[in-house]
Design a protein around this motif. Structure first.
Motif, short mmCIF file in Angstrom:
data_model
loop_
_atom_site.label_atom_id
_atom_site.label_comp_id
_atom_site.label_asym_id
_atom_site.label_seq_id
_atom_site.Cartn_x
_atom_site.Cartn_y
_atom_site.Cartn_z
N ILE A 25 -148.82 3.22 9.45
CA ILE A 25 -149.53 3.22 10.86
C ILE A 25 -150.44 4.41 10.91
CG2 ILE A 25 -148.97 3.41 13.15
CD1 ILE A 25 -146.18 2.05 12.72
N LEU A 26 -151.78 4.37 11.47
CA LEU A 26 -152.76 5.28 11.56
C LEU A 26 -152.90 5.38 13.08
CD1 LEU A 26 -155.07 4.73 8.66
CD2 LEU A 26 -153.64 6.64 8.97
N CYS A 27 -153.61 6.63 13.52
CA CYS A 27 -153.90 6.74 14.97
C CYS A 27 -155.15 7.40 14.70
CB CYS A 27 -152.99 7.25 15.76
SG CYS A 27 -153.29 7.67 17.52
N ASP A 28 -156.23 7.11 15.52
CA ASP A 28 -157.78 7.58 15.57
C ASP A 28 -157.63 9.15 15.97
OD1 ASP A 28 -158.65 5.16 14.71
OD2 ASP A 28 -159.26 4.84 16.73
N VAL A 29 -156.46 9.55 16.65
CA VAL A 29 -156.24 10.93 16.99
C VAL A 29 -155.23 11.42 16.76
CG1 VAL A 29 -158.20 10.44 18.82
CG2 VAL A 29 -155.67 10.31 19.42
N PRO A 30 -154.94 12.84 16.94
CA PRO A 30 -153.40 13.21 16.89
C PRO A 30 -152.73 12.79 18.16
CG PRO A 30 -155.39 14.88 16.37
CD PRO A 30 -155.95 13.78 16.97
N ALA A 31 -151.60 12.01 17.78
CA ALA A 31 -150.81 11.48 18.67
C ALA A 31 -149.48 12.17 19.10
CB ALA A 31 -150.42 10.01 18.44
N SER A 32 -149.09 12.40 20.37
CA SER A 32 -147.77 12.86 20.81
C SER A 32 -146.95 12.11 19.79
CB SER A 32 -147.64 12.73 21.93
OG SER A 32 -148.54 13.81 22.82
N ALA A 33 -145.86 12.66 19.47
CA ALA A 33 -144.84 12.22 18.36
C ALA A 33 -143.48 12.60 18.62
CB ALA A 33 -144.97 12.17 17.03
N ALA A 34 -142.39 11.69 18.46
CA ALA A 34 -141.10 12.00 18.56
C ALA A 34 -140.12 11.14 17.62
CB ALA A 34 -140.62 11.86 19.80
N ALA A 35 -139.25 11.74 17.07
CA ALA A 35 -138.38 10.87 16.09
C ALA A 35 -136.84 11.20 16.16
CB ALA A 35 -138.82 11.19 14.53
N VAL A 36 -136.17 10.40 15.95
CA VAL A 36 -134.54 10.46 16.15
C VAL A 36 -133.95 10.11 14.57
CG1 VAL A 36 -132.31 9.81 17.04
CG2 VAL A 36 -134.46 10.06 18.46
N TYR A 37 -133.17 10.93 13.91
CA TYR A 37 -132.73 10.55 12.55
C TYR A 37 -131.33 10.19 12.43
CZ TYR A 37 -137.05 13.49 12.52
OH TYR A 37 -138.22 13.98 12.64
N THR A 38 -131.02 9.80 11.43
CA THR A 38 -129.83 9.38 10.97
C THR A 38 -128.70 10.66 11.06
OG1 THR A 38 -128.13 8.42 9.19
CG2 THR A 38 -129.97 9.88 8.46
N THR A 39 -127.54 10.27 11.40
CA THR A 39 -126.42 11.34 11.50
C THR A 39 -125.89 11.63 10.02
OG1 THR A 39 -124.77 10.07 12.42
CG2 THR A 39 -126.04 11.18 13.88
N ASN A 40 -126.01 10.66 8.99
CA ASN A 40 -125.59 11.21 7.74
C ASN A 40 -125.96 12.27 7.10
OD1 ASN A 40 -124.95 10.55 4.79
ND2 ASN A 40 -124.53 8.39 5.36
N VAL A 41 -124.85 12.80 6.56
CA VAL A 41 -125.12 14.34 6.16
C VAL A 41 -125.88 14.23 4.65
CG1 VAL A 41 -123.01 15.31 7.14
CG2 VAL A 41 -122.86 14.43 4.86
N PHE A 42 -126.04 13.09 4.16
CA PHE A 42 -126.80 12.86 3.10
C PHE A 42 -128.32 12.43 3.37
CE2 PHE A 42 -122.70 12.63 1.16
CZ PHE A 42 -122.89 13.30 -0.20
N GLN A 43 -128.83 13.10 4.20
CA GLN A 43 -129.94 12.89 4.85
C GLN A 43 -131.29 12.74 3.55
OE1 GLN A 43 -132.48 15.21 8.02
NE2 GLN A 43 -131.13 13.98 9.23
N ALA A 44 -131.79 11.56 3.54
CA ALA A 44 -132.79 11.55 2.50
C ALA A 44 -133.98 12.49 2.64
CB ALA A 44 -133.41 10.05 2.49
N PRO A 45 -134.62 12.96 1.68
CA PRO A 45 -135.77 13.96 1.62
C PRO A 45 -136.98 13.46 2.46
CG PRO A 45 -134.93 13.64 -0.58
CD PRO A 45 -134.29 12.57 0.29
N PRO A 46 -137.28 12.22 2.65
CA PRO A 46 -138.53 11.99 3.45
C PRO A 46 -138.28 12.27 5.08
CG PRO A 46 -137.92 9.96 1.90
CD PRO A 46 -137.03 10.91 1.80
N LEU A 47 -136.99 12.37 5.44
CA LEU A 47 -136.64 12.65 6.54
C LEU A 47 -136.86 13.98 6.90
CD1 LEU A 47 -135.48 9.83 6.44
CD2 LEU A 47 -133.73 10.46 8.11
N LYS A 48 -136.70 14.84 6.02
CA LYS A 48 -136.47 16.18 5.95
C LYS A 48 -138.19 16.82 6.12
CE LYS A 48 -132.14 17.20 3.60
NZ LYS A 48 -131.75 17.61 2.42
#
Length: 417
Positions: A50-73
């Motif tokens: 997904i691409l945006c023409d301009v820098p977009a305000s962004a937010a994220a919520v992540y898994t609570t699993n302690v083995f959090q995958a590298p891409p999330l980090k």
């Protein structure tokens, strides 16, 4: 493989937004998308953006699993710089989870190569992966895929993106609404994947929400967190919480209205529309549970507080015994009461009412003696609704899940083969 449709909203919220007949993640101003097959999977698309023409305000919520995958980090690091993104890259077929230092290096490489290919700053790129755990990514194939995305990404890329993020899903999942803010039309669109390893507090699900609303990152983050608790965190398929799940939202701000905050006169409309998109995506994930034949909805009312209502609804919808009873159209309501009983110590066991669809089975924790054939016919429908009234207060909550079938075992017994 057809896209799931979106249900029409009910109640007063229907006046606050309009649903789109053909949802499209690129509908909000400034967004494009794409998806390609790069070779992680044998045939199907497996890399999307997904691409945006301009820098977009962004937010994220992540898994609570302690083995959090590298891409999330890596994505967390990107968002920590200024709370803005211009691109989000997702691969399917390989989760890049439990892959050690090399997995983290590969996630950073995905971010760097995407930024270079599209002419972006690295911290304005987010990445996520989904699929098999414990295997290193085929980075040469992904690198080639990123270069192909640069050619194929555009306003027509919605379906390609949606298909590129799927794993065991049987269909693409998308929702979209429009709202009016300061007299201007604002669009909110979403796409998601998820079928198994789904449990409250996120799951092996990914959801992407785009909008052209004007909203600052901290306000968007708070909204996303609240809506996640009401929607994605109220679904379950099998009780397993994944290492890779994430919900991310990007707001281009190109609609051109005054910045949205809870004090804005049109905030209620925007929040309702944003919540509708997330709720519909969550329900589609629950309905598409691996091997599922039915969507199960459990509404709890009359609870002493919201926490109790949520605990009760999630306990019932997550019970394996309830799920198998729904699969077999078995009216054994004792299974529902069993789940309610271990959900919260605050529940009064003497005054619980229970209905399945229009059929009231229990009043004040006692059988109504109704003809169970009526309830059994309702349980054979594709969308099964249970209504639990605790008669203890005004709080309520709704949770969604699916039935548990023979096919679920078969799918997961041979997931890697």
């Amino acid at each position: 493989m057809q896209p799931m449709g979106t249900a029409q909203p009910l109640g007063a919220e229907n006046d606050l937004y309009q649903t789109a007949a053909t949802p499209d993640i690129t509908s909000p101003k400034g967004f494009t998308a794409g998806g390609v097959h790069c070779g992680i999977k044998r045939k199907r698309k497996d890399l999307g953006i997904i691409l945006c023409d301009v820098p977009a305000s962004a937010a994220a919520v992540y898994t609570t699993n302690v083995f959090q995958a590298p891409p999330l980090k890596v994505t967390q690091q990107s968002l920590a710089v200024e709370g803005k993104l211009q691109a989000f890259l997702c691969n399917s077929g390989n989760a890049n989870a439990c892959t050690g230092e090399q997995g983290l290096l590969d996630a950073f490489r995905m971010r760097a190569e995407t930024a270079a290919c599209f002419g972006l700053e690295e911290h304005r790129v987010g990445v996520v992966s989904t699929g098999v755990i414990g295997e290193l990514l085929p980075m040469d194939r992904i690198s080639q895929g990123i270069s192909h995305l640069a050619i194929q990404t555009g306003k027509e890329g919605h379906e390609d993106f949606c298909r590129s993020i799927l794993t065991t899903d049987t269909c693409i999942k998308a929702a979209e609404v429009s709202v009016v803010i300061d007299g201007k039309t604002v669009r909110i669109a979403g796409a998601a994947k998820g079928s198994g390893m789904i449990h409250p507090h996120m799951a092996t699900m990914l959801a992407f929400v785009t909008t052209d609303a004007v909203i600052e990152p901290p306000v968007l983050q708070q909204l996303l967190r609240e809506v996640t608790d009401e929607t994605y965190n109220m679904i379950t398929v099998d009780g397993d919480c994944s290492t890779n799940d994430m919900v991310v939202s990007m707001a281009s701000g190109l609609a051109g209205h005054a910045p949205l905050t809870p004090e804005h006169p049109d905030w209620a409309a925007f929040r309702a529309g944003f919540a509708h998109v997330s709720r519909e995506l969550a329900k589609m994930i629950a309905r598409d549970g691996e091997g599922a034949t039915k969507l199960v909805e459990v509404k709890v009312t009359g609870a002493p507080d919201v926490v109790t209502a949520k605990q009760a609804a999630k306990a019932v919808v997550g019970s394996s015994l309830v799920k198998t009873a729904v699969f077999g159209a078995d009216t054994n309501w004792g299974r529902i009461f069993c789940a309610l009983g271990y959900s919260s110590p605050l529940i009064d066991p003497e005054h619980v009412d229970l209905a399945v669809g229009p059929v009231q089975l229990v009043k004040d924790s006692q059988s109504t003696g109704v003809d169970e054939a009526l309830a059994r016919r309702y349980l054979e429908e594709e969308h099964v609704r249970f209504h639990v009234h605790l008669n203890q207060g005004e709080a309520e909550a709704t949770a969604w899940g699916c039935d548990l079938t023979y096919d679920y075992v078969q799918i997961n017994a041979s997931y890697r083969t």
